[in-house]
Design an enzyme around this catalytic site. Structure first.
Site, PDB file in Angstrom:
ATOM      1  N   GLU A 105      49.555  -2.220 -42.287  1.00 58.67           N
ATOM      2  CA  GLU A 105      49.045  -1.919 -40.949  1.00 58.67           C
ATOM      3  C   GLU A 105      47.813  -1.015 -41.034  1.00 58.67           C
ATOM      4  O   GLU A 105      46.838  -1.209 -40.303  1.00 58.67           O
ATOM      5  CB  GLU A 105      50.117  -1.204 -40.109  1.00 58.67           C
ATOM      6  CG  GLU A 105      51.412  -1.961 -39.981  1.00 58.67           C
ATOM      7  CD  GLU A 105      52.455  -1.558 -41.020  1.00 58.67           C
ATOM      8  OE1 GLU A 105      53.638  -1.445 -40.657  1.00 58.67           O
ATOM      9  OE2 GLU A 105      52.088  -1.355 -42.199  1.00 58.67           O
ATOM     10  N   CYS A 162      56.365   2.120 -40.262  1.00 57.92           N
ATOM     11  CA  CYS A 162      56.841   3.487 -40.477  1.00 57.92           C
ATOM     12  C   CYS A 162      56.208   4.386 -39.408  1.00 57.92           C
ATOM     13  O   CYS A 162      55.377   3.936 -38.610  1.00 57.92           O
ATOM     14  CB  CYS A 162      56.451   3.968 -41.878  1.00 57.92           C
ATOM     15  SG  CYS A 162      54.667   4.254 -42.089  1.00 57.92           S
ATOM     16  N   HIS A 213      49.413   1.270 -46.444  1.00 57.07           N
ATOM     17  CA  HIS A 213      50.293   0.263 -45.853  1.00 57.07           C
ATOM     18  C   HIS A 213      49.462  -0.865 -45.242  1.00 57.07           C
ATOM     19  O   HIS A 213      48.278  -0.693 -44.923  1.00 57.07           O
ATOM     20  CB  HIS A 213      51.183   0.897 -44.795  1.00 57.07           C
ATOM     21  CG  HIS A 213      52.233   1.785 -45.362  1.00 57.07           C
ATOM     22  ND1 HIS A 213      53.196   2.372 -44.597  1.00 57.07           N
ATOM     23  CD2 HIS A 213      52.478   2.198 -46.636  1.00 57.07           C
ATOM     24  CE1 HIS A 213      53.995   3.105 -45.353  1.00 57.07           C
ATOM     25  NE2 HIS A 213      53.564   3.011 -46.605  1.00 57.07           N
ATOM     26  N   CYS A 251      52.274   4.635 -39.611  1.00 53.91           N
ATOM     27  CA  CYS A 251      51.640   3.407 -39.122  1.00 53.91           C
ATOM     28  C   CYS A 251      51.818   3.275 -37.611  1.00 53.91           C
ATOM     29  O   CYS A 251      50.892   2.837 -36.914  1.00 53.91           O
ATOM     30  CB  CYS A 251      52.199   2.186 -39.846  1.00 53.91           C
ATOM     31  SG  CYS A 251      51.642   2.089 -41.569  1.00 53.91           S
TER      32      CYS A 251
END
Length: 139
Positions: free
Chosen positions: A62, A88, A60, A91
């Site tokens: 992040e 999410c 992801h 993260c």
């Protein structure tokens, strides 16, 4: 936030083009976008690796921004992360452990656990409309 959306355009997974920027003292420290681990093929090259409705080939945005900070020895504690989508749970946990104190996001992501974890860790979660959109249009 507009820079974050420019970073998202680098994403190599077309299922969710997400970008993130970590900022401290009004300076951009790192950027991240959805993409496969370094040296491995990307979704736009060989397709998605789907498990339970999610593409797991990529990290992801992040995660990549936090990893870039670690790789280059950049401290992000006390910083703010700008993200094109609400984080999410995974993260959110990484954001908490990295010492990031605020998350600014544009698009909603339905993960109430992530919201609760950030709240419990006293990490501020601030919605911000996508550039050129009202808050209602951005949700």
């Amino acid at each position: 936030m507009s820079i974050t959306f420019q970073v998202a355009k680098r994403s190599t997974c077309d299922r969710a083009q997400v970008g993130s920027i970590i900022v401290k003292d009004r300076r951009i420290l790192t950027t991240g976008y959805n993409g496969a681990p370094a040296g491995l093929p990307h979704c736009d090259e060989i397709g998605h690796l789907m498990i339970n409705g999610h593409c797991v080939r990529t990290l992801h945005a992040e995660q990549n921004a936090i990893i870039q900070a670690a790789l280059h020895g950049v401290g992000v504690a006390g910083g703010v992360i700008y993200v094109t989508h609400q984080p999410c749970l995974t993260c959110a946990k990484m954001i908490i452990n990295a010492g990031i104190v605020r998350v600014v996001y544009a698009g909603h992501y339905p993960d109430p656990n992530a919201v609760e974890f950030l709240r419990e860790a006293s990490v501020s979660l601030s919605p911000h409309p996508a550039p050129g959109l009202s808050p209602a249009e951005s949700a």
